[in-house]
Each structure stands twice: as structure tokens, then as C-alpha cells.
Write an enzyme that holds these catalytic residues in place. Sequence first.
Site, PDB file in Angstrom:
ATOM      1  N   SER A 193       0.837  -1.197   0.000  1.00  0.00           N
ATOM      2  CA  SER A 193       0.000   0.000   0.000  1.00  0.00           C
ATOM      3  C   SER A 193       0.877   1.255   0.000  1.00  0.00           C
ATOM      4  CB  SER A 193      -0.959  -0.033   1.194  1.00  0.00           C
ATOM      5  OG  SER A 193      -1.896   1.008   1.127  1.00  0.00           O
ATOM      6  N   ASP A 347      -9.865  -3.175  -5.685  1.00  0.00           N
ATOM      7  CA  ASP A 347      -9.021  -2.229  -4.948  1.00  0.00           C
ATOM      8  C   ASP A 347      -9.007  -0.903  -5.693  1.00  0.00           C
ATOM      9  OD1 ASP A 347      -7.107  -0.896  -3.470  1.00  0.00           O
ATOM     10  OD2 ASP A 347      -5.443  -2.185  -4.088  1.00  0.00           O
ATOM     11  N   HIS A 377      -8.166  -4.369  -1.074  1.00  0.00           N
ATOM     12  CA  HIS A 377      -7.096  -3.652  -0.389  1.00  0.00           C
ATOM     13  C   HIS A 377      -7.044  -4.047   1.094  1.00  0.00           C
ATOM     14  CE1 HIS A 377      -4.149  -0.382  -0.557  1.00  0.00           C
ATOM     15  NE2 HIS A 377      -4.413  -0.256   0.734  1.00  0.00           N
TER      16      HIS A 377
END
Length: 407
Positions: A193, A347, A377
Amino acid sequence: MAFLWLVPLLALPTFLLGVFLWVVFEHFRTTDVPSTLQHPAKLRFLHCVFLYVTTLGIIFEKLGICSMAKFVCFLHDRMGRKKDLKLVVTNLRFGTIPVRLFQPKAASSSPRRGIIFYHGGGGIFGSLDCYHNLCSFLAQETDSVLLLVGYRKLPDHLAPAMSQDCLSASIHFLRGLETYGVDPCRVVVCGESIGGGIGAFITQALVGRSDLPSIRAQVLIYPVVQLINLQLPSFQQNKYIPFLTRTFMVTNMCRYLSIDLSWRDAILSGAFIPPDVWKKYRKWLSSDNIPERFKGRGHQPRFPGPFNEAAYLEAKCILDVENSPLVTDDETIAQLPEAFLVSCENDILRDDTLLYKKRLEDQGVCVTWYHVEDGFHGSFILFDKKPFSFPCSQKIVNAVVSYIKGI
């Protein structure tokens, strides 16, 4: 007198129940969980828990008890660490930066592979304890020496604290590889991320450093590699899907970059981008670069919106390479090491990965791409959280381990 004691005893559970019911209502009002995801009910439950904890954290923050981020991290860190029977785990400080070193106990006839790991969490969550089990697993399964970097975050620290801490810790580690028994020809940068975005930036920043060992590969798991075009197909399709919604992402981005939230709409529409800048970056950031099969859901709005100079003056830091490493120059991109990129279909950052994949390949960088159709995510960190893990969590971990073991 006894009656007076009953009032707070009854008020507290009533308050907690009220907050939970409000959170459940908000979840169903604002969240989209596609039916194609495996175990949708489990994801809904986990997201309600996440909203519940963050909402309580916000209340505590407003009461001056503690920040929301610290409250959430405190609870997450209490979930327990697994014993590292095959590892030596050492907490260190590189200057003021806390790091955690994972080293296999078994003797090795030659220096081991090294992994530098930057955790995710949107610049507000995540910690050494939070990512301990994941990094322990990666170190054991790949027989590598792994360095987990604990960088400064919101709400106490703003840009460029995260990237500066991670860069400083990485340089410190690279200069002492012999001390840690690491092969200087096999150092891998790995991030998830926002940590993936930091990994991309650091890999670029270390290009051409003759005083340091070269990075062998970059492993970027649904990374944040640009903050400029927030109208890509995945931003439209997945803006309400846990655990990274568009509102949450833009709010944290503005807080970290010290941008007033009143400019949110201008940032989302791209009105802060000067025409000459978009002309330069369009070939890298346009939705035209996204394969057609990813454009089936959601509409494509006009982008960028009419230029707003005031918005540009407020938000121009978004255009910096440190915050959007995808827009660095071709010469730097061409010198980057091979990459392993992970994207998840559900995501909001899916298209960031697709754009960076194309960017690297256009400059001749070898890319291995792993796309998870049932992924979302935050699934990576859930791989060992039984019974709250998902099949996609294990898929990603297995793919990352397999790739790293091949280096």
C-alpha cells in the site's frame, strides 16, 4: 447512593451499543461489497469492526484522551505475536528510527538474501508489532534477513517524515549488510500500500548510488505510486469498497501533505493540475493506458477539470516525485531493478499498479505481474488472522514468497 453508581454502569454499554448500531447503519449506507468477493459477509463484519474502532478512536480524540490512530494501533498490537522459534528478532534504532530485524537462527554457509519491508496503513495505522507476524513469516519462508522499518506517521508527523525515515533506515541497513550476514547482490525492497509507494520512491532514489549496494528487486503490493489522477477506472469502480475507500484515502492524503480539505473536490477532479503539466504526464497517467478489460464498471468523467490556480498553489506538492513516484523521469525508470507487482481487482489502487507496470515495461524493466481477481485492499495483512483471513490473502503471500525465493 447505589443508584448513582448504576447510572454510569448502564450508560457505558448503552453508549457502546449505540455507536455500534450507528456504525452498522453507516456501513450499509456507504459501503459496497461486490458479490464476486469470496466471503462477503466476513468482509462486511470486519469492516464494521474497523469502523467501530475508528469511530471510538475519533470520539476519544475529541475528548482529548488519545488520538484515533494511537487507539487503533494499540488495539491491533494487542492481537498477539507468534513465537519466532526459528528466528532471532531484534529491536533496534537507526538514529531515531525504530526498526525490527528478523534473522534466521540456522547457520548459513553463505550470506543470505536481505529484505527491506515498508508497512502499509495509509500513513496513519500500522506498526512494528502490527506487521510482526507477516514479516516473521516472510523471513522464515524465504530464509532471508528482513528489516521492518517503523516510520513516523500521522497525526504527529507530516510530509516528508515517512519517506525520509524509510530512506535513512534503508541506507543505514545497506551500509551494514556484512554485519547482518546479507548478500549485497540480493537485497529486495518490499512494501504494501503506502509502503509500496515508499518502496518505489526509495528504489528510484537509490539509482546511481555508487557508494551503496544496488537493489536487486522491488516487490510492490497494491502500491500508491501516484496521487494525481484520482479518476482512473478503479477509483470509480471501487471507491466504496473496504478497506480503502476514496474518502478515507483523500482525507489522509490531505492531512499528510498539509492540504486543506476544502480543496478535496479540486483534487479529485484534477483541477489543480496545470495544462502544461498534464500534457507532459498524460502519456503516463491517462485512463487510456488501462487495458479495456478493466474499464467495464463505472463511468469515465472528464479529466482533468478546468484549471484552478489557487488549487494548484495549495496542492502542487502532489506532483512531487516523492509523493507520486510514477512520474519520475525516463532515465531513472530505465535504471530500476526488476519488479514484482501485485494488484487486486476490487481495490481502488488497482490501476496505479497497472500504470506503473506499463511505465516500467516501456523503459525495458522486467516486470512480473500478479493480479488477484478476488482480492481487495488490505487483504495481505490478514493472511494469518484466522478465522478472518481470506483465500486471496494466502494467494498474495504465497506469490510474494515464491518470487523472493527465486532471487
